[in-house]
Design an enzyme around this catalytic site. Structure first.
Site, PDB file in Angstrom:
ATOM      1  N   TYR A   1      33.089 -53.751 -29.335  1.00 40.27           N
ATOM      2  CA  TYR A   1      32.092 -52.693 -29.596  1.00 40.27           C
ATOM      3  C   TYR A   1      31.353 -52.980 -30.886  1.00 40.27           C
ATOM      4  O   TYR A   1      31.929 -53.509 -31.815  1.00 40.27           O
ATOM      5  CB  TYR A   1      32.776 -51.340 -29.719  1.00 40.27           C
ATOM      6  CG  TYR A   1      33.336 -50.768 -28.447  1.00 40.27           C
ATOM      7  CD1 TYR A   1      33.165 -51.370 -27.215  1.00 40.27           C
ATOM      8  CD2 TYR A   1      34.073 -49.597 -28.478  1.00 40.27           C
ATOM      9  CE1 TYR A   1      33.711 -50.823 -26.057  1.00 40.27           C
ATOM     10  CE2 TYR A   1      34.617 -49.043 -27.332  1.00 40.27           C
ATOM     11  CZ  TYR A   1      34.432 -49.659 -26.127  1.00 40.27           C
ATOM     12  OH  TYR A   1      34.970 -49.100 -24.991  1.00 40.27           O
ATOM     13  N   PRO A   2      30.073 -52.623 -30.966  1.00 41.81           N
ATOM     14  CA  PRO A   2      29.307 -51.810 -30.045  1.00 41.81           C
ATOM     15  C   PRO A   2      28.798 -52.597 -28.848  1.00 41.81           C
ATOM     16  O   PRO A   2      28.683 -53.813 -28.887  1.00 41.81           O
ATOM     17  CB  PRO A   2      28.146 -51.302 -30.887  1.00 41.81           C
ATOM     18  CG  PRO A   2      27.919 -52.372 -31.908  1.00 41.81           C
ATOM     19  CD  PRO A   2      29.291 -52.936 -32.179  1.00 41.81           C
TER      20      PRO A   2
END
Length: 109
Positions: free
Chosen positions: A53-54
């Protein structure tokens, strides 16, 4: 907030889990902190993250979400009050920049 015990543990987690996959791309660090503050105030103690992530994953920002969670923990002192679930990135062309050491236990630790 409703809580449930994780099987085979004494950990009680909120039935609602806060997802974090947009922090560092669609949401700023400040917005991530605001979202964690709000969730915590509502009784949410279960956050979900992943090393890639992101989303979408990119070499210049992978693990940024985890860094944002870390700065919130440092700022608030709430690390011991949150159950943090994390996932590793699987083998794929778009995640090869994350782990070059393979998927052995030693590599993951």
């Amino acid at each position: 907030m409703i809580y449930t015990k994780l099987p085979h543990t004494e950990l009680e987690v909120s039935k609602i889990c806060l997802g974090t996959m947009t922090w560092g791309r669609q949401n700023t660090e400040i917005e991530g902190h605001e979202q964690m503050d709000y969730a915590f105030e509502q009784g949410i103690n279960f956050f979900d993250t992943a090393e890639l992530y992101p989303i979408p994953p990119h070499p210049d920002r992978f693990a940024d979400t985890e860094k944002i969670i870390g700065t919130w923990f440092k700022k608030t002192g709430n690390r011991d009050k949150i159950i943090l679930a994390s996932k590793i990135a699987g083998k794929a062309e778009f995640t090869k920049f994350i782990r070059t050491t393979g998927f052995r236990r030693e590599s993951l630790i």
